[in-house]
Design a protein around this motif. Sequence first.
Motif, short mmCIF file in Angstrom:
data_model
loop_
_atom_site.label_atom_id
_atom_site.label_comp_id
_atom_site.label_asym_id
_atom_site.label_seq_id
_atom_site.Cartn_x
_atom_site.Cartn_y
_atom_site.Cartn_z
N ASN A 181 51.45 9.71 15.77
CA ASN A 181 50.77 9.81 17.06
C ASN A 181 51.51 8.94 18.07
O ASN A 181 52.63 8.53 17.84
CB ASN A 181 49.30 9.41 16.95
CG ASN A 181 49.16 7.98 16.51
OD1 ASN A 181 50.08 7.19 16.69
ND2 ASN A 181 48.04 7.63 15.94
N ALA A 182 50.85 8.64 19.17
CA ALA A 182 51.50 7.92 20.26
C ALA A 182 51.57 6.41 20.04
O ALA A 182 52.22 5.72 20.79
CB ALA A 182 50.78 8.21 21.56
N VAL A 183 50.92 5.87 19.01
CA VAL A 183 50.93 4.44 18.77
C VAL A 183 52.23 4.06 18.09
O VAL A 183 52.59 4.61 17.06
CB VAL A 183 49.73 4.00 17.89
CG1 VAL A 183 49.81 2.51 17.58
CG2 VAL A 183 48.42 4.33 18.57
N ARG A 184 52.93 3.13 18.69
CA ARG A 184 54.14 2.61 18.06
C ARG A 184 53.76 1.38 17.25
O ARG A 184 53.25 0.40 17.78
CB ARG A 184 55.18 2.25 19.12
CG ARG A 184 55.82 3.49 19.73
CD ARG A 184 57.04 3.23 20.59
NE ARG A 184 57.69 1.97 20.42
CZ ARG A 184 57.98 1.13 21.41
NH1 ARG A 184 57.66 1.42 22.65
NH2 ARG A 184 58.59 0.00 21.17
N ARG A 185 53.98 1.44 15.96
CA ARG A 185 53.60 0.36 15.04
C ARG A 185 54.17 -0.97 15.50
O ARG A 185 53.51 -2.00 15.39
CB ARG A 185 54.07 0.72 13.61
CG ARG A 185 53.85 -0.36 12.59
CD ARG A 185 52.35 -0.57 12.33
NE ARG A 185 52.11 -1.67 11.46
CZ ARG A 185 51.86 -2.92 11.85
NH1 ARG A 185 51.84 -3.23 13.12
NH2 ARG A 185 51.61 -3.86 10.97
N SER A 186 55.38 -0.98 16.02
CA SER A 186 56.01 -2.23 16.43
C SER A 186 55.27 -2.92 17.57
O SER A 186 55.36 -4.13 17.73
CB SER A 186 57.47 -1.99 16.83
OG SER A 186 57.53 -1.13 17.96
N GLN A 187 54.51 -2.15 18.35
CA GLN A 187 53.74 -2.75 19.45
C GLN A 187 52.51 -3.49 18.95
O GLN A 187 52.03 -4.41 19.61
CB GLN A 187 53.32 -1.70 20.46
CG GLN A 187 54.47 -1.14 21.26
CD GLN A 187 54.00 -0.09 22.24
OE1 GLN A 187 53.10 0.70 21.95
NE2 GLN A 187 54.62 -0.07 23.41
N LEU A 188 51.98 -3.07 17.80
CA LEU A 188 50.77 -3.70 17.27
C LEU A 188 51.02 -5.14 16.84
O LEU A 188 50.13 -5.98 16.92
CB LEU A 188 50.22 -2.90 16.09
CG LEU A 188 49.65 -1.54 16.46
CD1 LEU A 188 49.40 -0.72 15.19
CD2 LEU A 188 48.38 -1.69 17.26
N GLY A 189 52.22 -5.43 16.38
CA GLY A 189 52.53 -6.77 15.91
C GLY A 189 51.81 -7.07 14.60
O GLY A 189 51.45 -6.18 13.84
N ASP A 210 56.67 -5.37 22.34
CA ASP A 210 56.65 -5.34 23.80
C ASP A 210 55.66 -6.32 24.42
O ASP A 210 55.26 -6.17 25.57
CB ASP A 210 56.38 -3.92 24.29
CG ASP A 210 57.47 -2.95 23.84
OD1 ASP A 210 58.65 -3.35 23.82
OD2 ASP A 210 57.14 -1.81 23.49
N GLY A 211 55.21 -7.30 23.61
CA GLY A 211 54.32 -8.33 24.13
C GLY A 211 52.85 -8.04 23.92
O GLY A 211 52.46 -6.97 23.45
N ALA A 212 52.05 -9.02 24.28
CA ALA A 212 50.60 -8.97 24.04
C ALA A 212 49.92 -7.82 24.77
O ALA A 212 49.01 -7.18 24.23
CB ALA A 212 49.96 -10.30 24.41
N GLN A 213 50.32 -7.55 26.01
CA GLN A 213 49.67 -6.50 26.78
C GLN A 213 49.91 -5.13 26.16
O GLN A 213 48.98 -4.31 26.04
CB GLN A 213 50.16 -6.53 28.23
CG GLN A 213 49.37 -5.63 29.15
CD GLN A 213 49.76 -5.82 30.60
OE1 GLN A 213 50.79 -6.41 30.92
NE2 GLN A 213 48.93 -5.31 31.49
N ALA A 214 51.12 -4.87 25.72
CA ALA A 214 51.42 -3.59 25.05
C ALA A 214 50.69 -3.53 23.72
O ALA A 214 50.22 -2.46 23.30
CB ALA A 214 52.92 -3.44 24.84
N GLY A 215 50.57 -4.66 23.04
CA GLY A 215 49.84 -4.71 21.77
C GLY A 215 48.38 -4.38 21.97
O GLY A 215 47.78 -3.65 21.17
#
Length: 166
Positions: free
Chosen positions: A9-17, A47-52
């Motif tokens: 889906n559209a969630v990038r795992r790397s953004q979740l941290g 991509d930082g806390a906001q993207a997370g």
Amino acid sequence: MTTASSSKNAVRRSQLGTLSVLAWIGDPDEGHDMPYLLAYSLGDGADGAQAGEAAVLAVIEEVGLSAGGDMADKTRSPSSPIRLLVEGGRAVLNMPYLSAQCPAPPEWLRAAEERGHAHLLIASRPWPDAVPGRPVTEEGLQSFLGDERTLTTAAHVLLPVSQLRG
């Protein structure tokens, strides 16, 4: 322990941290015997806390919940993508993007067994102070959960407690 899901889906795992889970219970002597689980991100994604935070909100939506909405009752919903297993003194939470286990206090285990369910909060707001492996103080937990922004941007769901059958 955290593992990635193979969901597309559209969630990038790397953004979740870093995603983690914490179990706690109120004071049973005061009638607060609900077993709670908190799933949260440290906000240390690519991509930082906001993207997370945006990624966690997308996960909340993907699993059919809403942030800041009413409590979802999944205790009679066998098709829920979120599963809670209690075994060996640990709470094991499985959902898209997160498979994690955490130690659960004995009073939490008793309450989960008696009630047959637990209240899961999926916090979209990052909690960088709650690093896995380091103790979280009661004051730290109260400060994070007592913040209106944490509660109003989290998903709340009652999950049935499963146990392995011997």
